[in-house]
Write a protein that holds these residues in place. Structure first.
Motif, PDB file in Angstrom:
ATOM      1  N   ASN A 169      -3.326  -3.368   9.698  1.00  0.00           N
ATOM      2  CA  ASN A 169      -3.043  -3.592   8.279  1.00  0.00           C
ATOM      3  C   ASN A 169      -3.973  -4.629   7.649  1.00  0.00           C
ATOM      4  N   LYS A 209      -4.864   1.486  14.441  1.00  0.00           N
ATOM      5  CA  LYS A 209      -3.761   2.269  13.869  1.00  0.00           C
ATOM      6  C   LYS A 209      -3.394   3.433  14.778  1.00  0.00           C
ATOM      7  N   TRP A 268       5.561  11.794   9.984  1.00  0.00           N
ATOM      8  CA  TRP A 268       6.065  10.439  10.165  1.00  0.00           C
ATOM      9  C   TRP A 268       4.956   9.410  10.362  1.00  0.00           C
ATOM     10  N   THR A 271       3.533   7.703   7.193  1.00  0.00           N
ATOM     11  CA  THR A 271       4.479   7.011   6.318  1.00  0.00           C
ATOM     12  C   THR A 271       4.623   5.556   6.755  1.00  0.00           C
ATOM     13  N   SER A 272       5.355   4.788   5.964  1.00  0.00           N
ATOM     14  CA  SER A 272       5.577   3.373   6.288  1.00  0.00           C
ATOM     15  C   SER A 272       6.503   3.200   7.485  1.00  0.00           C
ATOM     16  N   HIS A 273       7.187   4.279   7.893  1.00  0.00           N
ATOM     17  CA  HIS A 273       8.100   4.180   9.036  1.00  0.00           C
ATOM     18  C   HIS A 273       7.360   3.764  10.306  1.00  0.00           C
ATOM     19  N   ASP A 275       5.332   1.491  10.666  1.00  0.00           N
ATOM     20  CA  ASP A 275       5.243   0.032  10.751  1.00  0.00           C
ATOM     21  C   ASP A 275       6.606  -0.645  10.698  1.00  0.00           C
ATOM     22  N   ASN A 276       7.671   0.124  10.644  1.00  0.00           N
ATOM     23  CA  ASN A 276       9.020  -0.452  10.611  1.00  0.00           C
ATOM     24  C   ASN A 276       9.477  -0.724  12.037  1.00  0.00           C
TER      25      ASN A 276
END
Length: 660
Positions: A169, A209, A268, A271-273, A275-276
């Motif tokens: 990020n 990533k 998936w 998406t931001s998931h 990094d959750n």
């Protein structure tokens, strides 16, 4: 070819990147607009140009050179675009320069940034003779050196990026500011430019990533089999369903959201998931990937195999129950060939069948023993004419076996003759001593069950309003420490256990007590050798010795255990009053009366000092080679039991005083 230029209000230099943005950069004008020329770079394009004749170009260059030569200023011939150069053109250009005697030639490529600095530094050296002479390197050799230099700088720069950038990020502006002071960054940017440095940064971030996504993917895939086991453990529920229907079935399960998350956007990993980190639930769209499909198929196959193995176990048990070759006590090796087939070996390991066979054998043996016990009761007249000690002679045992030999219940234990004879002896003992302790039914004896029921359901009138400490449930247990050196404690503990029932019960005056032994042979200050533990509170201690050394060990251990009393606390100070019995054990192979007498005297002195009971072989009537006989053990345990009752009464009285 002019050597003096005049152009008022013109900048001394500019860069193509600055065109249109001149006001944003430092501006330096030529002094008075005049610029003297000190030397010339005569450039020759050696690439294959469109609609261009190299010979005509060379002719033009030759004419130009003639004009420049008149200025008497230094001249350097620069061959440009050598990265696309034509070998003949380069050769002809060198021939032209050679014909002009001392004319130097530099092969360059602006695109590859090869020898560009060298062209200028060569001209400067010709202008200023005081400067060191520059070594002219051919294009391909310079290209090789530069490639090596760039490769080394790239490696160092990539190392710098990997050390600073740990997250995918990270953004280029922040990272570039951090790296600017570093020599690795400066060297690479000088050689390759900022854009290439940024490109390598972006490649590193993309790699980070992908690695992060792959870690998350592996975590989800590792969790998926657990989710399937929890949500769809029944084969009948999913075996007939298509993939789409199976997914709908999963969504309908009450615990679906415990294992899965349905994302608004897919896939998936875009998406931001991703990094959750607080949400480890499996993205539902992951089920559409080939790896997840394989795991689902593996789950189905596992359920099918489990069902087949269960069927094999059930079929094997049925085979055991119906096979006439499986009899009580028959070893697996003898029975295997009669009860096994190829299908059994395909689905389960032999150890599984051996375990099932062992459990089945136990059931057979228990049933055969029970039937044999009934047989003995039916033939009770065989046991009436025995001697008072109830020990049948060899002839009498022969008669008993002859009479019972034709009975099938007798033959059923044919492979367990030792156990069958033991059952006969146990039955004889019961006939002459019919108590609940000797009853063949053991814990299931009716007398014992009646006592338990009465004790748990009925309270005597005198006991309704007060609790007698003597009736405390803890009094049915005796915790005994056996202290001795060099194996003495373990040996006596084994002898005592041999006198107990199978469940470590011991009979004292017709009542059964649970006997717990704690043999100690090491340093009692260590927790592993402590007299008392959170689960073991001793009621007495047998102290064994057969030499001066073992007697010294006993005395030291008792003193050490008592020294610990102040640190234990008031409520646990019963160790100071722990009943002790000092026992002289016969030393095997030692017949010296003088030594024995000396040990007896020393033991008596120690017993007097410790205020405990002393037992020696002469006073006890212990036979040679024996530690202590059964009668003595019962006496010692009875004494400990009385002491335990007294301790309970003392503790109860002390508690009443504390309350007052």
């Amino acid at each position: 070819a002019a050597t003096k230029l005049a152009s008022a209000e013109k900048l001394m230099y500019f860069c193509t990147d600055q065109l249109g943005l001149e006001q944003d950069f430092e501006q330096k004008q030529m002094p008075d607009g005049k610029l003297p020329v000190d030397g010339f770079l005569l450039c020759v394009d050696v690439s294959r140009g469109m609609n261009r004749n190299f010979d005509e170009q060379l002719k033009f260059v030759s004419n130009l050179y003639n004009q420049l030569a008149k200025t008497k200023k230094p001249i350097v011939v620069v061959l440009t675009k050598c990265d696309e150069g034509v070998e003949r053109y380069i050769r002809d250009a060198h021939a032209f320069a050679l014909s002009k005697k001392n004319l130097q030639v530099v092969e360059t490529s602006a695109r590859s940034n090869v020898n560009v600095d060298l062209a200028f530094s060569t001209l400067v050296q010709l202008v200023d003779k005081s400067r060191g002479k520059a070594k002219i390197i051919p294009y391909f050799e310079a290209l090789k050196q530069q490639s090596q230099q760039i490769a080394a700088a790239k490696d160092k720069y990539e190392w710098l990026v990997s050390r600073i950038v740990k997250s995918h990020n990270e953004a280029w502006p922040n990272v570039s500011r951090k790296m600017q002071p570093a020599a690795e960054y400066q060297d690479y940017v000088y050689l390759e430019g900022t854009q290439k440095a940024k490109k390598l940064f972006l490649q590193h971030v993309q790699r980070l990533k992908q690695e992060h996504i792959e870690r998350r993917r592996k975590m989800y895939l590792a969790l998926l089999p657990q989710a399937l086991d929890a949500l769809v453990p029944d084969l009948d529920e999913i075996d007939h369903l298509s993939r789409a229907k199976a997914e709908k079935l999963l969504e309908a399960k009450p615990d679906f959201l415990k294992w899965f998350v349905v994302l608004e956007e897919t896939p998936w990993d875009a998406t931001s998931h991703v990094d959750n980190m607080d949400n480890e639930r499996i993205p539902f769209d992951l089920l559409e990937t080939p790896a997840a499909e394989q795991l689902y198929e593996a789950h189905l196959e596992k359920l099918r195999n489990e069902r087949k193995r269960a069927e094999m176990r059930r079929a094997f048990r049925e085979n055991l129950e119906t096979s006439p070759f499986v009899t009580p006590g028959k070893p697996w090796e003898e029975a295997r060939s009669f009860i096994m087939n190829e299908d059994f070996y395909l689905w389960l390991e032999e150890s599984v069948y051996m375990d099932i066979y062992g459990k089945h054998q136990k059931q057979l043996i228990d049933k055969a023993k029970e039937d044999f016990q009934e047989l003995l009761l039916e033939y009770s007249e065989l046991f009436y004419e025995l001697e008072l000690d109830a020990k049948p002679s060899k002839e009498k045992m022969g008669v008993i076996q002859e009479v019972l030999g034709e009975e099938q219940r007798f033959k059923a234990l044919q492979k367990l003759q030792a156990e069958r004879d033991a059952l006969i002896l146990k039955h004889i003992h019961f006939v002459y001593h019919p108590t609940k302790e000797t009853c063949p039914s053991c814990a299931a004896c009716v007398d014992a069950r009646v006592e338990q029921l009465l004790g748990s359901r009925f309270i005597r009138p005198a006991e309704r309003h007060q609790k007698n400490p003597l009736l405390d449930s803890n009094i049915d247990r005796i915790n005994l420490v056996i202290l001795g050196k060099d194996g003495l404690a373990r040996e006596l503990a084994n002898e005592i256990r041999a006198l107990c029932t199978n469940d470590d019960k011991y009979v004292i005056e017709g009542k059964m007590y649970e006997l717990s032994l704690r043999p100690i042979e090491g340093n009692v200050r260590l927790p592993v050798n402590a007299f008392q533990t959170p689960t073991f509170q001793p009621h007495g201690c047998l102290c064994l010795y057969n030499s001066k050394e073992s007697l010294s060990y006993v005395v030291e251990s008792i003193e050490k255990s008592r020294d610990r009393e102040p640190t234990i606390g008031r409520r646990d100070n019963h160790l100071a009053h722990l009943p002790l019995t000092l026992i002289l054990v016969n030393k095997r192979g030692d017949t010296s009366g003088e030594t024995l007498q000396s040990l007896i005297q020393q033991g008596q002195q120690i017993a007097s000092k410790l205020q405990c009971v002393f037992l020696d072989p002469a006073s006890a009537g212990i036979g040679y080679g024996r530690n202590i006989n059964e009668k003595q053990i019962s006496q010692v345990l009875k004494g400990l039991l009385d002491s335990k009752r007294n301790l309970n009464l003392v503790s109860s009285t002390s508690g009443l005083k504390d309350a007052a």
